[in-house]
Structures are given as structure tokens and as C-alpha cells.
Design a protein around this motif. Structure first.
Motif, mmCIF file in Angstrom:
data_model
loop_
_atom_site.group_PDB
_atom_site.id
_atom_site.type_symbol
_atom_site.label_atom_id
_atom_site.label_comp_id
_atom_site.label_asym_id
_atom_site.label_seq_id
_atom_site.Cartn_x
_atom_site.Cartn_y
_atom_site.Cartn_z
ATOM 1 N N LEU A 119 0.833 -1.207 0.000
ATOM 2 C CA LEU A 119 0.000 0.000 0.000
ATOM 3 C C LEU A 119 0.863 1.250 0.000
ATOM 4 O O LEU A 119 0.559 2.241 -0.683
ATOM 5 C CB LEU A 119 -0.924 0.003 1.220
ATOM 6 N N ALA A 120 1.952 1.231 0.747
ATOM 7 C CA ALA A 120 2.832 2.396 0.825
ATOM 8 C C ALA A 120 3.647 2.586 -0.444
ATOM 9 O O ALA A 120 4.131 3.694 -0.720
ATOM 10 C CB ALA A 120 3.763 2.263 2.030
ATOM 11 N N ALA A 121 3.780 1.525 -1.259
ATOM 12 C CA ALA A 121 4.619 1.608 -2.456
ATOM 13 C C ALA A 121 3.870 2.181 -3.654
ATOM 14 O O ALA A 121 4.496 2.546 -4.650
ATOM 15 C CB ALA A 121 5.161 0.220 -2.801
ATOM 16 N N VAL A 122 2.542 2.267 -3.593
ATOM 17 C CA VAL A 122 1.731 2.730 -4.731
ATOM 18 C C VAL A 122 1.241 4.143 -4.450
ATOM 19 O O VAL A 122 0.760 4.440 -3.346
ATOM 20 C CB VAL A 122 0.527 1.778 -4.971
ATOM 21 N N GLU A 123 1.371 5.030 -5.429
ATOM 22 C CA GLU A 123 0.998 6.435 -5.255
ATOM 23 C C GLU A 123 -0.474 6.591 -4.883
ATOM 24 O O GLU A 123 -0.841 7.413 -4.042
ATOM 25 C CB GLU A 123 1.295 7.205 -6.553
ATOM 26 N N ALA A 124 -1.353 5.789 -5.505
ATOM 27 C CA ALA A 124 -2.794 5.944 -5.287
ATOM 28 C C ALA A 124 -3.230 5.569 -3.886
ATOM 29 O O ALA A 124 -4.263 6.033 -3.405
ATOM 30 C CB ALA A 124 -3.569 5.106 -6.309
ATOM 31 N N THR A 125 -2.446 4.707 -3.194
ATOM 32 C CA THR A 125 -2.858 4.235 -1.858
ATOM 33 C C THR A 125 -1.898 4.645 -0.755
ATOM 34 O O THR A 125 -2.121 4.319 0.403
ATOM 35 C CB THR A 125 -2.982 2.695 -1.866
ATOM 36 N N ARG A 126 -0.846 5.363 -1.106
ATOM 37 C CA ARG A 126 0.190 5.685 -0.130
ATOM 38 C C ARG A 126 -0.340 6.547 1.008
ATOM 39 O O ARG A 126 0.069 6.406 2.166
ATOM 40 C CB ARG A 126 1.344 6.396 -0.837
ATOM 41 N N SER A 127 -1.290 7.447 0.711
ATOM 42 C CA SER A 127 -1.763 8.389 1.734
ATOM 43 C C SER A 127 -2.922 7.848 2.558
ATOM 44 O O SER A 127 -3.398 8.537 3.462
ATOM 45 C CB SER A 127 -2.208 9.693 1.055
ATOM 46 N N ILE A 128 -3.408 6.629 2.273
ATOM 47 C CA ILE A 128 -4.549 6.087 3.012
ATOM 48 C C ILE A 128 -4.068 5.581 4.369
ATOM 49 O O ILE A 128 -3.191 4.715 4.437
ATOM 50 C CB ILE A 128 -5.220 4.943 2.233
ATOM 51 N N PRO A 129 -4.644 6.082 5.464
ATOM 52 C CA PRO A 129 -4.226 5.586 6.787
ATOM 53 C C PRO A 129 -4.689 4.146 7.001
ATOM 54 O O PRO A 129 -5.770 3.750 6.559
ATOM 55 C CB PRO A 129 -4.922 6.543 7.759
ATOM 56 N N VAL A 130 -3.845 3.360 7.667
ATOM 57 C CA VAL A 130 -4.119 1.940 7.900
ATOM 58 C C VAL A 130 -4.108 1.674 9.403
ATOM 59 O O VAL A 130 -3.192 2.099 10.116
ATOM 60 C CB VAL A 130 -3.084 1.045 7.197
ATOM 61 N N VAL A 131 -5.162 0.964 9.866
ATOM 62 C CA VAL A 131 -5.241 0.515 11.252
ATOM 63 C C VAL A 131 -5.077 -1.004 11.259
ATOM 64 O O VAL A 131 -5.779 -1.707 10.535
ATOM 65 C CB VAL A 131 -6.588 0.906 11.890
ATOM 66 N N ILE A 132 -4.152 -1.506 12.042
ATOM 67 C CA ILE A 132 -3.938 -2.951 12.162
ATOM 68 C C ILE A 132 -4.844 -3.483 13.280
ATOM 69 O O ILE A 132 -4.776 -3.020 14.420
ATOM 70 C CB ILE A 132 -2.471 -3.277 12.473
ATOM 71 N N ALA A 133 -5.712 -4.431 12.925
ATOM 72 C CA ALA A 133 -6.562 -5.106 13.913
ATOM 73 C C ALA A 133 -6.205 -6.591 13.880
ATOM 74 O O ALA A 133 -6.446 -7.273 12.876
ATOM 75 C CB ALA A 133 -8.040 -4.888 13.594
ATOM 76 N N THR A 134 -5.605 -7.096 14.949
ATOM 77 C CA THR A 134 -5.075 -8.459 14.914
ATOM 78 C C THR A 134 -5.297 -9.165 16.249
ATOM 79 O O THR A 134 -5.502 -8.526 17.287
ATOM 80 C CB THR A 134 -3.569 -8.432 14.589
ATOM 81 N N SER A 135 -5.244 -10.510 16.174
ATOM 82 C CA SER A 135 -5.303 -11.336 17.393
ATOM 83 C C SER A 135 -3.917 -11.753 17.854
ATOM 84 O O SER A 135 -3.772 -12.385 18.910
ATOM 85 C CB SER A 135 -6.161 -12.586 17.134
ATOM 86 N N GLU A 136 -2.885 -11.463 17.043
ATOM 87 C CA GLU A 136 -1.525 -11.856 17.401
ATOM 88 C C GLU A 136 -0.973 -10.981 18.526
ATOM 89 O O GLU A 136 -1.383 -9.833 18.703
ATOM 90 C CB GLU A 136 -0.617 -11.748 16.175
ATOM 91 N N ARG A 137 -0.023 -11.543 19.272
ATOM 92 C CA ARG A 137 0.612 -10.784 20.334
ATOM 93 C C ARG A 137 1.568 -9.772 19.709
ATOM 94 O O ARG A 137 2.418 -10.123 18.894
ATOM 95 C CB ARG A 137 1.381 -11.716 21.277
ATOM 96 N N LEU A 138 1.406 -8.516 20.073
ATOM 97 C CA LEU A 138 2.166 -7.436 19.451
ATOM 98 C C LEU A 138 3.506 -7.274 20.176
ATOM 99 O O LEU A 138 3.630 -6.530 21.154
ATOM 100 C CB LEU A 138 1.360 -6.135 19.494
ATOM 101 N N THR A 139 4.517 -7.989 19.695
ATOM 102 C CA THR A 139 5.861 -7.900 20.275
ATOM 103 C C THR A 139 6.533 -6.624 19.787
ATOM 104 O O THR A 139 6.125 -6.022 18.781
ATOM 105 C CB THR A 139 6.692 -9.113 19.849
ATOM 106 N N PRO A 140 7.580 -6.181 20.467
ATOM 107 C CA PRO A 140 8.304 -4.980 20.005
ATOM 108 C C PRO A 140 8.798 -5.124 18.573
ATOM 109 O O PRO A 140 8.787 -4.151 17.807
ATOM 110 C CB PRO A 140 9.455 -4.863 21.005
ATOM 111 N N GLU A 141 9.271 -6.341 18.201
ATOM 112 C CA GLU A 141 9.757 -6.546 16.834
ATOM 113 C C GLU A 141 8.625 -6.379 15.828
ATOM 114 O O GLU A 141 8.791 -5.742 14.781
ATOM 115 C CB GLU A 141 10.371 -7.941 16.723
ATOM 116 N N LEU A 142 7.444 -6.951 16.148
ATOM 117 C CA LEU A 142 6.299 -6.828 15.240
ATOM 118 C C LEU A 142 5.832 -5.379 15.159
ATOM 119 O O LEU A 142 5.497 -4.878 14.078
ATOM 120 C CB LEU A 142 5.155 -7.729 15.725
ATOM 121 N N ARG A 143 5.808 -4.687 16.279
ATOM 122 C CA ARG A 143 5.413 -3.277 16.257
ATOM 123 C C ARG A 143 6.349 -2.457 15.374
ATOM 124 O O ARG A 143 5.927 -1.524 14.685
ATOM 125 C CB ARG A 143 5.405 -2.707 17.674
#
Length: 706
Positions: A648-672
Motif C-alpha cells: 500500500l505504501a509503495a503505490v501512489e494511489a494508496t500511499r496516503s490512506i491511513p491503515v489501522v492494524i486489527a489483529t489477534s496476534e501478540r504485538l511484540t516490540p519486533e512486530l510493532r
């Protein structure tokens, strides 16, 4: 329906001349006047010359669109050149170059009713459209064939001949302007001579008019003041006699009760006369208020029946009401209509000893007016007295006059009230044959539209809820405005009404609506041309055409975003508004339960939720729909969420769209760290409306208030 007329290829300099010539010839064959022919030819010449100069050639196609008059003359110019790099700057009028590039485009945009230009590295496409004249005949395929034959019979012009033709057009325009200037000078001279004589006459007339105006104002003030002065003691007399007759201060003998009853009746009769005088004075002074409301004739007759039944003192006279079938609803002052009919019925009861009094109503002029008739079987009125009875304090001598007292103000007041409401009263009567008083009133009070225009011209109040989306409703019918208002009630939208094009333009600048609901027929004017102008304006809101004029192709050709055929259902209206107006949220998640939970979080927000079940589908939807927000799961069946975030960040048409991550995985510092491109990280166990509302509020800054 689109009817192609001719296509001209642009390969050589001569083809530019041919294209201009064909444009002028076709405009003439389609019924355009000489000035419009020159405008169309000039516009085509400018765009075709650009295509030849900067793209090395192309083609121009002429066609006619629309199934009903007025149709659209459509011109499509295409090339396969390098495109226009500074297109928006050119359209904004801010580009300047040594070659003059951009001046032709801006000028052409002003000459045509509709102008659309699209440019990319693979070529440029320009669409020019102009509404055919109203008097032009509807173009059919057969007529198009005749035009093509006539066009083929006309020989092509050389560049020199085309320049000579342009010079002739210029000279003809200059000659017309010079002739108009001479006519204006002659007219001004004649008006100056006439004005000198008119000024003296006007001064004399103004002096006499001022005298009459002062006399009329004095009379009205006298009637109004004296009526109020009379009313105060009369009200006291009526109140005191009522208390005495109720024996509130002790018993009365029969003689005293009879005397007090005479006093009370005399006071009531005098009060009625005072009320009539006051109404007449108000009408003459122009200070009476008319309050138009919508009501049904059947309801009015029901109220009159109950009100006047006590006046039937004899079984020899019957009072009947008869409302015709399919009577339209009236939008006028119900109280004044009731007052007119009460006076007419009361008069009929006074002068009818036996028989019946019939009150009827019927629609006239195709439902534009209603005629109320009060017919009696009374003594009748001689023809020479038909006009006299409408004069103040005039009474016609008759055998019943000694028994029924009156002031001679009821009928004059009825005529004045009927005239005030835009109607009239007519009388058909003869001695011994009864009388028929007919009151004809317009269904809609003429001042109702002016009152609505005044109200609409006032600044619109701010929506009570800032989450409501303003929708400009351009509709001239009051009942249709009311229906649309009720349809929008309880939704995420609020209507901004406009009944004329002038009001629509003012509301567009004032309310900044998200969508325009546009009726094509507004009274005697159509909105085709305004639709083309509006959609040719950068940043214009989407337009939904809602009309009974069945021509969706023309609507879409002029830029409409959606089309609804009347009558409109609420579900279809709201669905269409959601498609064109509401910002969208794209949810990319393969878990249906998670998608459902996220969708419910946006139930009360002005968003349309779009769902995608895998990464491929989500990326395609993001590029096509450009949502305002993307809610992304990490564990997708075909790819990881981190990869989708990176794409999404690599394409001009979608680069400015904000993204919210909704997940069941444990959010480790590395993943964050890998998800640093997202605006927020939410665990699915914490999906709440408040969380998304907070995110949206951060992304949508509060509007500045002045």
C-alpha cells in the motif's frame, strides 16, 4: 442513444482547417445560430491545433447524444501524444509559456456547455458538448444520414478560404455591434426627449398620488384606531352581561334577564361590525398577514359543518356540504378561506326561508385552482344590485331586510379577502330564483413561493449534529421537498432545500453539501445547463439526478454521478447516497466474525464499510475505491499483513490512506517495529466503537470556526 455523424483524422496542417470547417457546417445543419457556429468552430479549432502541434495528430469525432430534446452536440478529440504535464495549472489559468500553451484550453472551456479533458503519458482526450437549441428538431438516425449527405456535398475549404470565412464572421459580428450601438444612441436621444415631458407629468401625478395616499392612510388609521377603541368597551360589556346572566352576583327576574340578553346581543353584533371594519382597514393598509398552510377541503367543510349547524333555527332549511372527488390539497390561509365561506353561508341563511343551502367545491384548470360555490334557494338579488352589494355599508331592500339586520360589510370583506388570496368572487342570482356565490382561489397562494424564497434566502442554520452530512435538495415542489426531508430523517444526512436555480447556487456556496439531489424540471426552467456547468467546476460535489424526465444517458453524459427515476423509494435514495457521498472504510480480513464486529463499530459513523477477504482483493479495492481508512488483519490466507502494508505504501494511489492494524496476534516490540507504517494497532479483543471514533477524530481535524 448516441448518433455518430462524422470523424475527421488529423494528420496534416490542412486537417486542422477541415476540422474547423466541419464543426461549423455541422453546427449549422443542427440548427445553431451563426454566433454559436463560430463559437463551436473556434473551440474545435483550438483543441485540434493543440493535438496536431503537441501530439503530432489524432482524430476528432462528431456525434449527437440524447433521446429527447434538447439533445447534445458531442465532439471528442483524441491524440496519442506525450500528454500534458501541467494540466491542472493550465485549467486554473496559472500557466504561461512563450507558445501560449493553455490559453486555447481555457478559452475553449468557456465557449462550450461541457468540457472534460483527460491526459496521461499515453495521450490526451478532450470532450466538448453543447446543448442543441430548443427549437432544433430531434435528430434521428434518418436525419443524421441526411446531414452526412449534405456534409459530403459541401466542398472542403482551403486554408485561405477558411481564413476569409473567419474574417467574414468577424466583420459580421463587428457590423452587428456597430448597428446595435447606433440603435442605442437613437433610442437614448428619443428617450431623452420623452423624459423631459414625462418628468413634468410625473411631478404632477406624484403630488396628487401623495395627497390620495395621505387621505387613504388617514382613513385606514382612523378605522384601525377607532375599531380598537370600540373593541375594549364592547368586550367589557359582553363580559359583564355574561356574568350577570350567569347570576354570579345574585338572582335576576325574567325581565332583567331579557334586557341583559338584548344588551349582550347588541354588543355581539357591534363587535362583529368592529371586527369587519378592522379587517378591511388592515387589508387597505397592507398590514394583514397571510399564513399559508396545507389543508384538505374535506377537513375545512367538516369544521364549517359543526360551526354553522347552530345557526339552523328552522327545519325548513337544510345545509349541505359536497366536496368533489380528487380535490387537490390547498396551500393558502385556511382561516381566511373559512372566514369567506362563513360570511357567505351566514348571508344565505339570513335570506333563505325554505329549501336548502348547498356548499360545493370542485377543481378547475387542471387542478391549479378550486371553485367554492354557496348556492341557496332564497329571495335572490336583482342584476342591477350585483355590484352594489360588494360596496361597504350597502344593503338591498327586501321583505326580509326588516327581520335580518346587517352592517353591509360582510360581502365587501369577502371580496377583499378573496382578492388578497389571489382569487375572485362571482355572483349568479335573480329575484325569486336564489343566489350562487362562487369563490375561485388558486390551489397555492401566490405569495407562498415568495415566502419560501425569502425563508430559503436566509442563512441556513448549522446542523444540530456535526456528523450529519449536508445534501442539497434542488426541487421546486413543496410536497416533494417534504417527502425527501422525511426520507432523510433518521439517516446520516440532512437536507438543504432549494426551489430555484438561484437558491441552489447560493446554497451550494453557503452549505458546502456533500451531494446534490437535482430535479431536471424546476417550474418553467430546466437544469441541464446548470448540471453541465456544475460538473465542469473543479471540486464540485457528486450530483444525483432525480426526475421524471426519462433520459439517463443525457444525465450521465453531462456528468451526473447517479440517476433516480421518480417516484423515489427511501431505500434506493439512501443506498445511492451511500454510494456517492459517504466516505468508505475498507476492512481486509478473512474472518467473517471479525469483519462483522468491525462493521458494527461504524454503525453510527458516516462511513460505508467495504469488505475484502484476502490481500489480493483488498489491494484491488484500495486502488479502485480509495477509501478514507483501511482496517487490516495480519494473518490473511494469501499474504501477511506486513506485506500488504508495504505494498500500500509503495503505490501512489494508496500511499496516503491511513491503515489501522486489527489483529489477534501478540504485538511484540519486533512486530510493532515492522508495523510502524500503520496509524494505530488494535487487538481484536479490544474492538470498540470508541477506539475507532478516536482514530477517525485524529485523522479528521476539527473544522476551523470563525
Amino acid at each position: 442513444m448516441s448518433i455518430r455523424l462524422v470523424t475527421v483524422a488529423i494528420r496534416h496542417e490542412q486537417d486542422v482547417v477541415n476540422a474547423r470547417q466541419r464543426a461549423r457546417q455541422l453546427a449549422g445543419l443542427l440548427g445553431f445560430e451563426a454566433q454559436d457556429q463560430a463559437r463551436i468552430a473556434t473551440a474545435v479549432s483550438e483543441i485540434v491545433r493543440n493535438a496536431f502541434r503537441y501530439a503530432g495528430g489524432g482524430e476528432v469525432e462528431f456525434s449527437v447524444e440524447g433521446e429527447r430534446a434538447p439533445q447534445l452536440f458531442n465532439i471528442q478529440v483524441q491524440d496519442r501524444g506525450p500528454g500534458i504535464a501541467d494540466l491542472q495549472t493550465i485549467l486554473d489559468g496559472g500557466y504561461r509559456s512563450e507558445t501560449g500553451m493553455g490559453l486555447g484550453i481555457v478559452g475553449t472551456r468557456r465557449l462550450m456547455d461541457h468540457f472534460v479533458i483527460r491526459s496521461a503519458p499515453g495521450g490526451t482526450s478532450v470532450t466538448l458538448k453543447k446543448l442543441l437549441p430548443e427549437k432544433a428538431a430531434l435528430l434521428t438516425p434518418a436525419a443524421a444520414g441526411r446531414i452526412a449527405a449534405a456534409l459530403a456535398a459541401q466542398a472542403a475549404a482551403t486554408p485561405l478560404e477558411e481564413v476569409q470565412q473567419q474574417n467574414r464572421e468577424l466583420l459580421r459580428t463587428m457590423d452587428e455591434l456597430r448597428q446595435r450601438q447606433e440603435d442605442l444612441l437613437a433610442l437614448n436621444t428619443e428617450l431623452e426627449d420623452t423624459n423631459r415631458g414625462v418628468v413634468a407629468l410625473y411631478a404632477e401625478l406624484e403630488e396628487r398620488a401623495d395627497f390620495l395616499r395621505r387621505a387613504d392612510e388617514t382613513k385606514s388609521k382612523f378605522l384601525s384606531s377607532m375599531s380598537h377603541e370600540f373593541r375594549t368597551p364592547l368586550n367589557s360589556i359582553r363580559a359583564l352581561t355574561g356574568l350577570l346572566l350567569e347570576r354570579s352576583d345574585g338572582p335576576l327576574n325574567d325581565e332583567q334577564a331579557l334586557q341583559l340578553d338584548f344588551v349582550r346581543k347588541a354588543a355581539e353584533n357591534l363587535a362583529e361590525m368592529v371586527d369587519d371594519l378592522l379587517d378591511i382597514a388592515k387589508i387597505e393598509a397592507g398590514k394583514i398577514d397571510v399564513r399559508p398552510v396545507e389543508f384538505q377541503v374535506q377537513e375545512l367543510f367538516g369544521a364549517l359543518r359543526g360551526m354553522l349547524r347552530p345557526l339552523l333555527v328552522s327545519d325548513n332549511v337544510a345545509l349541505r356540504f359536497d366536496a368533489g372527488d380528487e380535490l387537490p390539497a390547498l396551500e393558502t390561509d385556511e382561516g381566511k378561506v373559512s372566514q369567506i365561506l362563513r360570511n357567505l353561508i351566514s348571508n344565505a341563511l339570513k335570506f333563505t326561508e325554505r329549501g336548502e343551502i348547498r356548499v360545493t367545491a370542485e377543481a378547475l384548470d387542471g387542478g391549479r385552482s378550486v371553485a367554492f360555490a354557496v348556492a341557496d334557494t332564497g329571495i335572490g338579488i336583482a342584476r342591477e344590485d350585483h355590484e352594489r352589494i360588494f360596496e361597504e355599508f350597502t344593503q338591498v331592500l327586501s321583505p326580509l331586510q326588516a327581520r335580518v339586520k346587517g352592517t353591509g360589510l360582510g360581502l365587501p370583506l369577502c371580496r377583499r379577502l378573496a382578492t388578497l388570496l389571489g382569487g375572485k368572487i362571482e355572483l349568479d342570482s335573480a329575484p325569486g330564483e336564489g343566489s350562487v356565490f362562487t369563490v375561485t382561489l388558486p390551489v397555492r397562494y401566490p405569495g407562498a413561493e415568495a415566502a419560501a424564497a425569502t425563508a430559503a434566502a436566509q442563512p441556513a442554520p448549522a446542523p444540530p449534529d456535526p456528523s450529519l452530512i449536508p445534501v442539497l435538495v434542488v426541487e421546486d415542489e413543496s410536497d416533494a421537498q417534504l417527502v425527501l426531508e422525511k426520507m432523510l430523517r433518521g439517516s446520516a444526512y440532512t437536507g438543504v432545500p432549494a426551489r430555484t436555480l438561484r437558491q441552489a447556487k447560493e446554497a451550494l456556496a453557503r452549505a458546502d453539501p456533500a451531494v446534490v439531489l437535482l430535479d431536471i424540471q424546476l417550474g418553467n426552467e430546466t437544469t441541464w445547463k446548470w448540471l453541465a456547468e456544475l460538473k465542469g467546476t473543479p471540486g464540485a460535489p457528486p450530483v444525483v439526478v432525480m426526475t421524471s424526465v426519462d433520459d439517463p444517458r443525457k444525465s450521465f453524459a453531462l456528468g451526473a454521478d447517479a440517476y433516480l427515476h421518480k417516484p423515489i423509494e427511501r431505500a434506493a435514495l439512501l443506498q445511492t447516497l451511500e454510494q456517492v457521498a459517504r466516505a468508505s472504510v475498507l476492512v481486509i480480513d478473512d474472518d467473517p466474525a471479525a469483519r462483522y464486529a468491525i462493521r458494527k463499530c461504524f454503525d453510527d459513523a458516516p462511513f460505508r464499510v467495504i469488505e475484502a477477504t484476502d490481500a489480493r482483493e483488498g489491494l484491488r479495492a484500495a486502488q479502485m475505491l480509495h477509501p478514507e481508512l483501511i482496517v487490516l488483519d495480519l494473518n490473511l490466507p494469501d499474504r501477511r499483513g506486513e506485506d500488504v502494508l508495504r505494498d500500500l505504501a509503495a503505490v501512489e494511489a494508496t500511499r496516503s490512506i491511513p491503515v489501522v492494524i486489527a489483529t489477534s496476534e501478540r504485538l511484540t516490540p519486533e512486530l510493532r517495529s515492522r508495523l510502524s507504517g500503520a496509524v494505530a494497532l488494535i487487538e481484536k479483543s479490544a474492538l470498540r466503537r470508541e477506539a475507532f471514533a478516536s482514530i477517525v477524530q485524529r485523522l479528521r481535524p476539527e473544522p476551523e470556526t470563525s
